[in-house]
Structures are given as C-alpha cells and as structure tokens.
Design an enzyme around this catalytic site. Structure first.
Site, PDB file in Angstrom:
ATOM      1  N   ALA A   1      20.983  24.023  41.416  1.00 21.38           N
ATOM      2  CA  ALA A   1      22.428  23.931  41.190  1.00 21.38           C
ATOM      3  C   ALA A   1      22.930  25.341  40.920  1.00 21.38           C
ATOM      4  O   ALA A   1      22.139  26.239  40.638  1.00 21.38           O
ATOM      5  CB  ALA A   1      22.690  23.035  39.988  1.00 21.38           C
TER       6      ALA A   1
ATOM      7  N   GLY B   1      17.929  21.586  41.233  1.00 21.21           N
ATOM      8  CA  GLY B   1      18.701  20.749  42.150  1.00 21.21           C
ATOM      9  C   GLY B   1      18.203  20.843  43.589  1.00 21.21           C
ATOM     10  O   GLY B   1      18.388  19.910  44.373  1.00 21.21           O
TER      11      GLY B   1
ATOM     12  N   GLU C   1      15.452  18.445  43.719  1.00 19.88           N
ATOM     13  CA  GLU C   1      16.036  17.097  43.570  1.00 19.88           C
ATOM     14  C   GLU C   1      16.629  16.635  44.896  1.00 19.88           C
ATOM     15  O   GLU C   1      16.488  15.476  45.290  1.00 19.88           O
ATOM     16  CB  GLU C   1      17.099  17.111  42.463  1.00 19.88           C
ATOM     17  CG  GLU C   1      16.453  17.321  41.092  1.00 19.88           C
ATOM     18  CD  GLU C   1      17.473  17.496  39.978  1.00 19.88           C
ATOM     19  OE1 GLU C   1      18.267  18.453  40.046  1.00 19.88           O
ATOM     20  OE2 GLU C   1      17.477  16.671  39.047  1.00 19.88           O
TER      21      GLU C   1
ATOM     22  N   GLU D   1      14.453  23.532  34.879  1.00 21.75           N
ATOM     23  CA  GLU D   1      15.671  23.386  34.067  1.00 21.75           C
ATOM     24  C   GLU D   1      15.460  23.693  32.586  1.00 21.75           C
ATOM     25  O   GLU D   1      16.372  24.207  31.931  1.00 21.75           O
ATOM     26  CB  GLU D   1      16.250  21.971  34.230  1.00 21.75           C
ATOM     27  CG  GLU D   1      16.990  21.745  35.546  1.00 21.75           C
ATOM     28  CD  GLU D   1      16.098  21.317  36.696  1.00 21.75           C
ATOM     29  OE1 GLU D   1      14.857  21.445  36.581  1.00 21.75           O
ATOM     30  OE2 GLU D   1      16.620  20.841  37.710  1.00 21.75           O
TER      31      GLU D   1
HETATM   32  C1  3H9 Z   1      19.645  23.028  38.231  1.00 22.39           C
HETATM   33  O1  3H9 Z   1      19.368  23.055  39.378  1.00 22.39           O
HETATM   34  C2  3H9 Z   1      20.200  21.812  37.518  1.00 22.39           C
HETATM   35  C3  3H9 Z   1      20.058  20.596  38.363  1.00 22.39           C
HETATM   36  O2  3H9 Z   1      19.116  19.727  37.793  1.00 22.39           O
HETATM   37  C4  3H9 Z   1      21.349  19.878  38.633  1.00 22.39           C
HETATM   38  C5  3H9 Z   1      22.249  19.650  37.480  1.00 22.39           C
HETATM   39  C6  3H9 Z   1      23.460  18.836  37.745  1.00 22.39           C
HETATM   40  N1  3H9 Z   1      22.692  29.710  40.662  1.00 22.39           N
HETATM   41  O3  3H9 Z   1      16.651  36.203  40.602  1.00 22.39           O
HETATM   42  P1  3H9 Z   1      17.198  37.025  41.692  1.00 22.39           P
HETATM   43  C7  3H9 Z   1      21.523  34.581  41.757  1.00 22.39           C
HETATM   44  S1  3H9 Z   1      19.487  24.398  37.243  1.00 22.39           S
HETATM   45  C8  3H9 Z   1      23.477  30.784  40.712  1.00 22.39           C
HETATM   46  O4  3H9 Z   1      17.512  38.447  41.426  1.00 22.39           O
HETATM   47  P2  3H9 Z   1      14.726  36.769  43.160  1.00 22.39           P
HETATM   48  C9  3H9 Z   1      21.086  35.597  40.712  1.00 22.39           C
HETATM   49  O5  3H9 Z   1      21.928  35.563  39.582  1.00 22.39           O
HETATM   50  C10 3H9 Z   1      18.942  25.663  38.348  1.00 22.39           C
HETATM   51  N2  3H9 Z   1      23.019  32.023  40.992  1.00 22.39           N
HETATM   52  O6  3H9 Z   1      16.307  36.927  43.022  1.00 22.39           O
HETATM   53  C11 3H9 Z   1      21.203  36.884  41.502  1.00 22.39           C
HETATM   54  O7  3H9 Z   1      22.566  37.252  41.543  1.00 22.39           O
HETATM   55  P3  3H9 Z   1      22.988  38.795  41.494  1.00 22.39           P
HETATM   56  C12 3H9 Z   1      17.509  25.543  38.634  1.00 22.39           C
HETATM   57  C13 3H9 Z   1      21.716  32.158  41.213  1.00 22.39           C
HETATM   58  O8  3H9 Z   1      14.441  36.820  44.604  1.00 22.39           O
HETATM   59  C14 3H9 Z   1      20.790  36.459  42.912  1.00 22.39           C
HETATM   60  O9  3H9 Z   1      20.967  35.051  42.969  1.00 22.39           O
HETATM   61  N3  3H9 Z   1      17.072  26.699  39.384  1.00 22.39           N
HETATM   62  C15 3H9 Z   1      20.848  31.076  41.154  1.00 22.39           C
HETATM   63  O10 3H9 Z   1      14.031  37.712  42.235  1.00 22.39           O
HETATM   64  C16 3H9 Z   1      19.345  36.791  43.238  1.00 22.39           C
HETATM   65  O11 3H9 Z   1      18.515  36.262  42.203  1.00 22.39           O
HETATM   66  C17 3H9 Z   1      16.617  27.790  38.791  1.00 22.39           C
HETATM   67  O12 3H9 Z   1      16.505  27.861  37.586  1.00 22.39           O
HETATM   68  C18 3H9 Z   1      21.377  29.810  40.866  1.00 22.39           C
HETATM   69  N4  3H9 Z   1      20.613  28.705  40.813  1.00 22.39           N
HETATM   70  O13 3H9 Z   1      14.406  35.311  42.613  1.00 22.39           O
HETATM   71  C19 3H9 Z   1      16.248  28.919  39.691  1.00 22.39           C
HETATM   72  N5  3H9 Z   1      19.597  31.512  41.398  1.00 22.39           N
HETATM   73  O14 3H9 Z   1      22.318  39.434  42.664  1.00 22.39           O
HETATM   74  C20 3H9 Z   1      16.892  30.197  39.222  1.00 22.39           C
HETATM   75  C21 3H9 Z   1      19.699  32.829  41.623  1.00 22.39           C
HETATM   76  O15 3H9 Z   1      24.462  38.753  41.504  1.00 22.39           O
HETATM   77  N6  3H9 Z   1      16.626  31.317  40.104  1.00 22.39           N
HETATM   78  N7  3H9 Z   1      20.975  33.227  41.511  1.00 22.39           N
HETATM   79  O16 3H9 Z   1      22.430  39.299  40.188  1.00 22.39           O
HETATM   80  C22 3H9 Z   1      15.463  31.945  40.155  1.00 22.39           C
HETATM   81  O17 3H9 Z   1      14.506  31.598  39.502  1.00 22.39           O
HETATM   82  C23 3H9 Z   1      15.377  33.159  41.044  1.00 22.39           C
HETATM   83  O18 3H9 Z   1      16.695  33.620  41.263  1.00 22.39           O
HETATM   84  C24 3H9 Z   1      14.705  32.906  42.417  1.00 22.39           C
HETATM   85  C25 3H9 Z   1      14.875  34.194  43.291  1.00 22.39           C
HETATM   86  C26 3H9 Z   1      13.222  32.635  42.196  1.00 22.39           C
HETATM   87  C27 3H9 Z   1      15.343  31.772  43.135  1.00 22.39           C
END
Ligand code: 3H9
Length: 715
Positions: A63, A107, A110, A130
C-alpha cells in the site's frame, strides 16, 4: 483511462502491467486502474486468462505508506480499502495469474494472494512487513496467508515481517511455480495451461484445508505471542496480528476480514505506528542532500584499503568484502594483523556454523582480504579507510603517508568517532578528497555510517561515500564536522547524566533496567562495558581542555580506569562478568560509587525510573536541538535515523527528536528548564528547544518547513 495499469494482449492472454514507479505502490488510482483493466479483459471474448505483473524493477511493494501516514495522523479518517478490488480479482471467471519479480510486500502480496495462481522469479521476495510500520496486514492478508501457507508459517511471517525468497514460498504453497527464464513469457505460458485446464479456479478465501481449529493451533498462537514479546519488545502490532490470524481460524472469511480491519484501524491510532512510519521515511530522507543533486558524479569504488586491523578495521573490511569490494588490510604490527584476521575468520566461521553463509562463500570472502604491513598496492585502490585508534597525533602521521601513496582520485576516509576531519585533511595536499566515515561497532553488522563532511570535502566525494553506504546495505547520514559529530555528541550528555544518577543514589543496574524497559536495546552502562570504558576515557583526555572549570563532571570513570576495570574485556567495569560474559551487579562498584559521592559531598537519595528516563533522554534531546541549530545535522529526522540505526533507540518511539514531539516540545522544554535550575549549567536549554516550545511547534514541523523552503528554492 489512467496509465497506472497498462493492458496488452499476448495471444489470448491479457497482461495487466502495474505502472506506478518506483515501486508500484498501491497509491490512489492504482487499485481502480487494475480493476478497470481486469474488467476490460473479462469482457473481451478473445481473452482466456489474465496475468498481473509489475512494470520496472518490482511487483507491488505494498500500500502507499504516504496514505497510511495520513490515516495515522488523522488527516484522513480511514486507511485505504482494497477489498473490492481483491474480490473482483478472486471472483473473475477467467484465471488470474500473478507474476512476481522484485518484491511483493504488504498490500502487494495481499493482492497477489487474491489471484488464482502465483508464479515468481527465483530472486523475488514476498512478505507481510506491516509490523515494521506498527500495523497489521489490512487487505485481508491475515485471512488469506494462513489459508495458503498454514497457520504456523503465517504467524512466523506476520510477526517477524521477514520477506522470503521464491524457493521458500514454493515450499510453503504461497506460489505455484518458480519461473527460471523470462518472467512474462513463463507467466503467459502458465496462464494458457490454466485456461486450458478449465475452471473453477481456486479462490484463496475458500481454501480452508490448512486452517485447523483454535484448539489445534493454540500452541502456535502462544509461541507466536512469545516470539512477538521477545523480538518486538513493548510493541503492539506484532501481538495484534496474531489476534487477526486467530480470527482467520475462528471465523468465516468475511467476519475475519472485518476483524482485521477493526484491528488495523486501532493500530493506526497509536503513537507506535506514527513513529514507525516516521522512521521509514526518515531513513529514506537521509539520501536527499539539498546542495548535492542526485545526478552528482560518483567515483567507482572497485577496490579498497583499510588501515588498522583492530575491531573497527576488521569489521569495515568484512562489510566491504561482503559487498564484493576486495580489501588491502594494513597494520604496522604483524601481531595485530594476525589477531585482526583471526577475528574476521572467527566471525565468518560463526556465520557458517549458524547456517547463514556457506563454507565456500566464507573462504571466498577471506581470500578477498589481503593482509599486509606496508603500502604495497595502495596506489591501485579507489578508497582508503583509516581505522587506527582515536589519536589525532597518530592520524596526522598516517594521512600524509596516504596522500603520498594514493592515486589522484582516491577517497581518503577516516573512521574517527570524534576528531576534527578538517585538521586531518589539512595534513594532505588534497583536502577535497578527505571525509569521515564513522562506522559503528560491529561494523559488519551495524547499519549506521555517519558520513562526516569536512569543509573542503568535494560534492563528488560526498556523493560517492553516500552511494558506498547503500552498496554496503547500510544507512549513511551526512553530518557536520564537530566534536562527536551527531551520535556521540548526544551520547556524551546521555552518559554524563547516567553517571550523575548513580552518584546521586541509583545503581548502574537500576539505570540500565529503566532504559531497557523503556525500550533501549541495552542499558548505557552495559554499552559502556561492551565498548570498553577506556574508549570514552581516552576521548575525555583528548578533550579535557574543553571542560569548563567549576562545572560538574562525572567522577567514577577515572577510578574505573585506574582500577583497570575497563569493561567486558577485563572481566569487570560497571558490572562484573562471569565466564559467559554475563553481567552481574557488583557490590564493589556500588561501594566505590558511594565512597566517591560521599567524598565529593553529593547527597544520596532514592531515584525513580521516571527521573532516570527524563534525565537521560531529555539531555540527549537538548543536545540534538543544539546540533540542529548549528547545522550539524540537516534535519531532525536525520538525528532520529542516527539513533535508530546506530544506538539501539526503540524504533517505535521514532528517535529522540520525534519522541520529543510525541511528548510535546513544550513539556520537554519545561522539564529541561527545571533541571537547569536544579542541576546547573549543563542543562541550559538549547535556544531552538526554547523557541519551538514558545511557538508551539515541533521538530517535525521544522523539517517540513525546511523541505518546503528547499523545494521552493529549487524551482
Ligand atoms: C501495506 O501494504 C499495508 C497493507 O496491508 C494494506 C493496508 C490497507 N509506499 O526503499 P527505497 C518509496 S504497508 C510509498 O529507497 P529500495 C520510498 O520512500 C506497506 N512509498 O528503495 C522511496 O522514495 P524516495 C508494506 C514507498 O530499492 C522510493 O520508494 N510494504 C513505498 O532500497 C524507493 O524506496 C512495505 O513496507 C510504499 N509502500 O527498496 C515495503 N515503498 O525515493 C516498504 C517504497 O522519494 N518498502 N517507497 O525516497 C521497502 O521495503 C523498500 O522500499 C523496497 C525497495 C524493498 C520496496
């Protein structure tokens, strides 16, 4: 139609490509776009199956955390609801195949689980992370995951938040096939097979075979709660996620799903969730440096040298070779070099024993570290990291030599934790190439690196070092060059107050327990014993001339050093250590503290944990406010990241500056002012703290103001 999901056709198979770079988060508009394209595919008689795939480097990373942040802050009343889209996918008459590469997280997973089938590349990662954000899966993940993988695996994955690779996902039944070749081709082929086989295609929400009953899973839930309490101390979401998984077992799907939604809404209302979301964005904000644009040239770092084979030098060498950068490891002393290498080998052997590394990989890494006594080959390396012990005189001997042997563009970095980078740089003919890279012990494990900007450090060298920290899978925080930089400078008042507290009547164990119970990874005295008491003492000697006469200083440290109680390494420090290095409170040290206090005329009294926390943490916050005002950290959130990634500060409290906001800056200020009048000048409130308190602002609002000004300036 928006272009957030693109539809194409491959001989009767519709392909929906999610198109929301960089990570295809399910931002507003994306679920709607996927649903609309699905409907178009369903209505197209030429389509027999549907593949959903991510465009660019990944499937869907979850999400949109910005949306969740808004819901948590109360700006929007509810978290996004993805249920209708999931239902549409699951109820599709045509088989829907989810094709996963990169990451399918939160998400994203999911959504994948609502498909009839899932295929993935071998290196794809899947998980429900999460809990890292203080919430639980909120798009029916807690209801579908146990139906696919069974309750024990679902509990483990949801509580730990750990991602798993395709091979494990296949074994667990989370995916149906690993695609070795090109993903889209493999997924389309799979889709044709599924269409040919004919329906009905499996709906995850109806797959109840792996669920068991509350009774049959009672031990699993109990163990999960135990795991949550142990590994995620004081946190709410990891326990709440088990409640939702229990609901999956106890209730029909619809009701379980409703229960999950109630729980996630409750989680979003908590300080822990806001703090953890703050921590997520804070960790990413550090890479944004206003005067160093993203396209600044970085120098390739193919080969490195490390000077000093002690604990830090060995750890830094491991961090480098773990990321594929070979190292020349130099020490002037053969015995020290042998000791250093033996420690590195032992660390790798331990990883092999624990099954984290293969024997072959360990050997390969050892072979990438070349031990040597001289500077042979230093003219071939791209970066040299000096990691000798903390003495300016010694560093001033070493840097001119590095200047002499290094090639012109080589980065010259010092791992100093307190010393002046400019003074070190001035001993070379190329101060623009000199920078601080302050790693934290153990350097192969700890994520934080303070990248210390000297006044002459070039933008390219800074950008190169920031990129290096990312390559090493660490978090680089750019800090200014002043005594103790950010982390240690805040550590000094923290340590000081802890020592005053014991002089005034608390015991080291009592202080440590209060801090640990509050959430710190370790108590401060246990940390001091681990790091070595002489380390802090040596720093104090180096800077004794800065101590103001007449201002109170801790008294016990000198006595510990004089008694050779240097911490774990000598078997005694603030605690005594048994043969298993377990800390035991020592009546001898308590007597020593009491004697010292009496001789100095310090009255002894009962001290409660509330005072311990306030004095230790608020002294740190007050110093953090000074650091911000002096521009040594770019943002309050950078200070938080330093403390979260390098000092064991509890993530669910968001870091010291975020914590001050949570308590209320005014409240913190009032207490600091009170301590000032009670304990004297060391507690003088930082002007910034006073100003924010008077204006009713927060550190976060200060960061937001700065970001606005910077982006206005950039346009
Ligand atoms: C969820 O899904 C809840 C659900 O159950 C539904 C509820 C209703 N959203 O980390 P990076 C941005 S909770 C918004 O440097 P990498 C990040 O801020 C979510 N933005 O890259 C950055 O922006 P900027 C569950 C996001 O290659 C840019 O993308 N998911 C999101 O080192 C690049 O990110 C997670 O917890 C997001 N979901 O790593 C996963 N994700 O360049 C969270 C990333 O402006 N994300 N951004 O600073 C991660 O773990 C890592 O970003 C990922 C990539 C491994 C994906």
């Amino acid at each position: 139609m928006t272009d957030l999901a693109l539809l194409s056709q491959h001989d009767g198979v519709a392909v929906i490509m999610v198109n929301n770079p960089p990570v295809n988060a399910l931002s507003p508009g994306v679920p709607e776009a996927i649903r609309a394209q699905l409907e178009a595919a369903e209505n197209d008689p030429a389509v027999s199956a549907v593949v959903v795939i991510g465009g660019g480097r990944t499937f869907i990373a979850g999400a949109d955390i910005k949306e969740l942040e808004e819901a948590a802050s109360g700006a929007t009343p509810r978290p996004p609801k993805l249920h209708a889209m999931l239902r549409a996918i699951e109820d599709s008459a045509k088989p829907v195949i989810m094709a996963i590469h990169g990451t399918a997280l939160g998400g994203g997973l999911e959504l994948a689980m609502a498909g009839h089938y899932r295929v993935a590349t071998p290196d794809a990662q899947m998980g429900q992370p999460e809990v890292n954000l203080g919430i639980i899966p909120g798009a029916e993940g807690t209801q579908r995951l146990p139906r696919l993988v069974g309750v024990p695996a679902a509990v483990d994955l949801c509580v730990s938040g750990r991602p798993i690779k395709a091979s494990e996902a296949l074994e667990l039944g989370l995916i149906d096939r690993v695609i070795e070749g090109e993903l889209l081709t493999g997924a389309v082929a799979f889709a044709r097979e599924a269409a040919a086989k004919g329906g009905p295609h499996p709906k995850t929400r109806e797959r109840n075979q792996k669920l068991g009953t509350l009774e049959s899973n009672a031990a699993v839930f109990a163990a999960g709660r135990e795991q949550a309490r142990k590994t995620r101390r004081n946190q709410n979401a990891p326990l709440a996620v088990i409640d939702a998984l229990e609901a999956a077992v106890a209730l029909p799907f619809e009701q379980g799903s409703q229960k999950e939604r109630d729980i996630i809404i409750e989680c979003l209302s908590r300080d822990q969730c806001r703090a953890l979301i703050h921590a997520f964005f804070a960790e990413r904000a550090v890479a944004k440096i206003p005067d160093i644009p993203k396209d600044t040239r970085t120098l390739p770092l193919r080969k490195a040298a490390v000077v000093g084979a002690g604990t830090m030098g060995g750890g830094i060498s491991m961090a480098l070779v773990n990321s594929g950068i070979p190292v020349l490891l130099k020490d002037a002393d053969q015995a020290a070099l042998d000791r250093g290498l033996a420690t590195v080998r032992k660390n790798y052997e331990n990883s092999v024993k624990r099954g984290r590394l293969s024997q072959e990989a360990a050997e390969q890494r050892m072979a990438m570290i070349h031990p040597q006594l001289g500077f042979d080959g230093f003219d071939t390396v791209d970066i040299i990291i000096e990691a000798v012990f903390e003495s300016m005189a010694l560093k001033k001997q070493i840097f001119p030599e590095l200047d002499r042997v290094a090639k012109p563009e080589c980065v010259l970095a010092s791992n100093t934790s307190t010393l002046d980078i400019d003074e070190i740089a001035a001993t070379t003919s190329r101060p623009q190439s000199v920078i601080g890279l302050h790693f934290f012990s153990p350097a192969n494990v700890m994520r934080l690196v303070e990248v210390v900007r000297g006044k002459a450090s070039s933008k390219e060298v800074i950008a190169t070092c920031m990129a290096l920290t990312k390559t090493l899978r660490k978090v680089g925080v750019l800090v200014g060059n002043a005594f103790g930089f950010v982390g240690n400078r805040m550590m000094f008042p923290y340590m000081r107050e802890a020592q005053f507290l014991v002089e005034e009547g608390a015991t080291p164990a009592q202080v440590d327990k209060a801090l640990y119970d509050w959430g710190m990874a370790m108590g401060i005295f246990a940390v001091d014993d681990m790091a070595g008491i002489d380390v802090g003492w040596r720093v104090r000697q180096e800077f004794k001339h800065l101590e103001k006469p007449g201002v109170r200083q801790p008294l016990v440290l000198e006595k510990l050093v004089a008694a050779n109680r240097l911490g774990q390494k000598t078997g005694a420090g603030w605690y005594r250590y048994d043969e298993n290095r377990k800390a035991v409170p020592d009546p001898e040290i308590e007597a020593l503290i009491e004697r010292t206090a009496r001789e100095a005329g310090i009255p002894r009294r009962q001290i409660d944990s509330g005072e311990i926390i306030e004095r230790c943490i608020y002294s740190m916050i007050n110093e953090g406010a000074r650091i911000l005002e002096e521009g040594l950290a770019m943002r309050a959130s950078d200070i938080d990241t330093v403390y979260l990634t390098g000092y064991g500060f509890p993530a669910y409290r968001g870091g010291p500056m975020w914590y001050a906001d949570t308590i209320g800056v005014k409240k913190v200020y009032d207490r600091v002012a009170e301590f000032h009048s009670r304990f004297g000048e060391l507690w003088e409130p930082a002007p910034l703290l006073a100003r924010l308190a008077a204006e009713g602002k927060t550190f976060a609002s200060l960061d937001a103001e700065k970001t606005r000004e910077e982006s206005a300036g950039a346009h």
